[in-house]
Design a protein around this motif. Structure first.
Motif, PDB file in Angstrom:
ATOM      1  N   ILE A   1     -12.095  -3.996   1.942  1.00  0.00           N
ATOM      2  CA  ILE A   1     -11.847  -2.363   0.318  1.00  0.00           C
ATOM      3  C   ILE A   1     -11.714  -1.550   2.397  1.00  0.00           C
ATOM      4  CG2 ILE A   1     -13.028  -0.084   0.012  1.00  0.00           C
ATOM      5  CD1 ILE A   1     -14.022  -2.073  -2.288  1.00  0.00           C
ATOM      6  N   ALA A   2     -12.493  -1.836   3.312  1.00  0.00           N
ATOM      7  CA  ALA A   2     -12.706  -1.710   4.324  1.00  0.00           C
ATOM      8  C   ALA A   2     -11.414  -1.844   5.791  1.00  0.00           C
ATOM      9  CB  ALA A   2     -14.162  -1.898   5.745  1.00  0.00           C
ATOM     10  N   LEU A   3     -11.042  -2.265   5.249  1.00  0.00           N
ATOM     11  CA  LEU A   3     -10.134  -2.888   5.988  1.00  0.00           C
ATOM     12  C   LEU A   3      -8.582  -2.253   5.305  1.00  0.00           C
ATOM     13  CD1 LEU A   3     -10.603  -6.315   6.880  1.00  0.00           C
ATOM     14  CD2 LEU A   3     -10.618  -4.624   8.516  1.00  0.00           C
ATOM     15  N   CYS A   4      -8.682  -2.095   4.388  1.00  0.00           N
ATOM     16  CA  CYS A   4      -7.263  -1.303   3.899  1.00  0.00           C
ATOM     17  C   CYS A   4      -7.281   0.082   3.936  1.00  0.00           C
ATOM     18  CB  CYS A   4      -7.112  -1.990   1.862  1.00  0.00           C
ATOM     19  SG  CYS A   4      -6.777  -2.671   1.991  1.00  0.00           S
ATOM     20  N   LYS A   5      -8.596  -0.307   4.195  1.00  0.00           N
ATOM     21  CA  LYS A   5      -8.787   1.571   4.205  1.00  0.00           C
ATOM     22  C   LYS A   5      -8.561   2.210   5.341  1.00  0.00           C
ATOM     23  CE  LYS A   5     -10.657   6.192   4.113  1.00  0.00           C
ATOM     24  NZ  LYS A   5      -9.720   6.828   3.082  1.00  0.00           N
ATOM     25  N   LEU A   6      -9.295   1.452   6.336  1.00  0.00           N
ATOM     26  CA  LEU A   6      -8.382   2.001   7.822  1.00  0.00           C
ATOM     27  C   LEU A   6      -7.703   1.643   8.424  1.00  0.00           C
ATOM     28  CD1 LEU A   6     -11.617  -0.669   9.654  1.00  0.00           C
ATOM     29  CD2 LEU A   6     -11.593   2.550   9.156  1.00  0.00           C
ATOM     30  N   LEU A   7      -6.578   0.684   7.369  1.00  0.00           N
ATOM     31  CA  LEU A   7      -5.689   0.307   7.860  1.00  0.00           C
ATOM     32  C   LEU A   7      -4.370   1.019   7.006  1.00  0.00           C
ATOM     33  CD1 LEU A   7      -5.778  -3.648   8.460  1.00  0.00           C
ATOM     34  CD2 LEU A   7      -5.475  -1.296  10.421  1.00  0.00           C
ATOM     35  N   SER A   8      -4.715   2.471   5.910  1.00  0.00           N
ATOM     36  CA  SER A   8      -3.736   2.685   5.856  1.00  0.00           C
ATOM     37  C   SER A   8      -3.194   3.613   6.540  1.00  0.00           C
ATOM     38  CB  SER A   8      -4.749   3.475   4.666  1.00  0.00           C
ATOM     39  OG  SER A   8      -5.931   4.145   4.807  1.00  0.00           O
ATOM     40  N   ARG A   9      -4.759   4.573   7.843  1.00  0.00           N
ATOM     41  CA  ARG A   9      -4.185   5.324   8.382  1.00  0.00           C
ATOM     42  C   ARG A   9      -2.426   5.521   9.119  1.00  0.00           C
ATOM     43  NH1 ARG A   9      -5.034   7.220  12.718  1.00  0.00           N
ATOM     44  NH2 ARG A   9      -6.450   8.862  12.185  1.00  0.00           N
ATOM     45  N   TYR A  10      -2.141   3.625   8.951  1.00  0.00           N
ATOM     46  CA  TYR A  10      -1.333   3.036  10.259  1.00  0.00           C
ATOM     47  C   TYR A  10       0.072   2.636   9.199  1.00  0.00           C
ATOM     48  CZ  TYR A  10      -5.038   2.787  13.576  1.00  0.00           C
ATOM     49  OH  TYR A  10      -5.777   3.154  14.693  1.00  0.00           O
ATOM     50  N   ASN A  11      -0.486   3.564   7.662  1.00  0.00           N
ATOM     51  CA  ASN A  11       0.307   3.610   6.906  1.00  0.00           C
ATOM     52  C   ASN A  11       1.009   1.599   6.331  1.00  0.00           C
ATOM     53  OD1 ASN A  11       1.238   6.135   6.701  1.00  0.00           O
ATOM     54  ND2 ASN A  11       2.921   6.130   8.011  1.00  0.00           N
ATOM     55  N   TYR A  12      -0.015   0.859   7.049  1.00  0.00           N
ATOM     56  CA  TYR A  12      -0.092  -0.636   6.403  1.00  0.00           C
ATOM     57  C   TYR A  12      -0.726  -1.420   5.280  1.00  0.00           C
ATOM     58  CZ  TYR A  12       0.316  -1.861  11.702  1.00  0.00           C
ATOM     59  OH  TYR A  12       0.791  -0.615  13.045  1.00  0.00           O
ATOM     60  N   PHE A  13      -1.259  -0.496   4.587  1.00  0.00           N
ATOM     61  CA  PHE A  13      -1.686  -0.111   3.019  1.00  0.00           C
ATOM     62  C   PHE A  13      -2.086   1.324   2.598  1.00  0.00           C
ATOM     63  CE2 PHE A  13      -3.827  -3.285   4.999  1.00  0.00           C
ATOM     64  CZ  PHE A  13      -3.693  -4.956   3.691  1.00  0.00           C
ATOM     65  N   GLU A  14      -1.343   1.516   0.337  1.00  0.00           N
ATOM     66  CA  GLU A  14      -1.021   2.386  -0.136  1.00  0.00           C
ATOM     67  C   GLU A  14      -2.317   2.546  -1.335  1.00  0.00           C
ATOM     68  OE1 GLU A  14       1.752   4.489  -3.053  1.00  0.00           O
ATOM     69  OE2 GLU A  14       2.377   3.407  -1.247  1.00  0.00           O
ATOM     70  N   TYR A  15      -3.152   3.808  -0.582  1.00  0.00           N
ATOM     71  CA  TYR A  15      -4.239   3.502  -1.961  1.00  0.00           C
ATOM     72  C   TYR A  15      -3.668   3.623  -3.363  1.00  0.00           C
ATOM     73  CZ  TYR A  15      -8.517   5.444  -4.942  1.00  0.00           C
ATOM     74  OH  TYR A  15      -9.119   5.036  -5.545  1.00  0.00           O
ATOM     75  N   LEU A  16      -4.208   2.763  -4.225  1.00  0.00           N
ATOM     76  CA  LEU A  16      -3.795   3.096  -5.732  1.00  0.00           C
ATOM     77  C   LEU A  16      -4.964   3.644  -7.164  1.00  0.00           C
ATOM     78  CD1 LEU A  16      -1.954  -0.884  -5.941  1.00  0.00           C
ATOM     79  CD2 LEU A  16      -0.729   1.370  -5.573  1.00  0.00           C
ATOM     80  N   GLY A  17      -5.685   3.419  -6.366  1.00  0.00           N
ATOM     81  CA  GLY A  17      -6.969   3.949  -7.308  1.00  0.00           C
ATOM     82  C   GLY A  17      -8.333   3.676  -7.308  1.00  0.00           C
ATOM     83  N   ARG A  18      -8.685   3.514  -8.272  1.00  0.00           N
ATOM     84  CA  ARG A  18      -9.763   2.460  -9.068  1.00  0.00           C
ATOM     85  C   ARG A  18      -9.180   1.994 -10.588  1.00  0.00           C
ATOM     86  NH1 ARG A  18     -14.582   2.742  -5.846  1.00  0.00           N
ATOM     87  NH2 ARG A  18     -14.202   4.898  -4.560  1.00  0.00           N
TER      88      ARG A  18
END
Length: 121
Positions: free
Chosen positions: A61-78
């Motif tokens: 979760i932390a890695l996805c959150k951090l790397l989402s700022r570089y558009n490597y991951f997209e948040y889908l919801g809970r």
């Protein structure tokens, strides 16, 4: 050493000191411990005892959150379990271990600054 990397090192050391003083029991926390704390924060359920699998999920979760700022991951919801869900948008470029570490340090510093946590000594 250039000014930018010197500033990153200073900010990282200040952040380690802050997090260690506020969340560590003894000694300095490392990057994995900080990622764990970010995962707990992003989960939003407070601290509790986590299973080994949940601890790995928190790091993810932390890695996805951090790397989402570089558009490597997209948040889908809970999900129905309340845990955040992410999808990979595109592959990260091949980075050396030291480049990966610098990217994560920079991302973690930005995460704390965005949260308006004054970690600087």
């Amino acid at each position: 050493m250039n000014t930018e990397s010197s500033l990153l090192d200073t900010n990282w050391n200040d952040l380690i000191e802050y997090v260690s003083n506020h969340f560590g029991r003894e000694g300095k926390l490392d990057m994995q411990a900080i990622l764990f704390l970010i995962g707990i924060n992003e989960l939003g359920q407070g601290y509790r005892d986590f299973s080994k699998t949940e601890k790995l999920d928190l790091l993810h979760i932390a890695l996805c959150k951090l790397l989402s700022r570089y558009n490597y991951f997209e948040y889908l919801g809970r999900g129905s379990d309340g845990w955040p869900s992410w999808k990979s948008v595109h592959s990260a470029p091949k980075l050396t271990p030291s480049e990966q570490e610098l990217l994560l340090k920079e991302s973690i510093i930005i995460y704390f600054e965005t949260a308006q946590i004054d970690y600087k000594q």
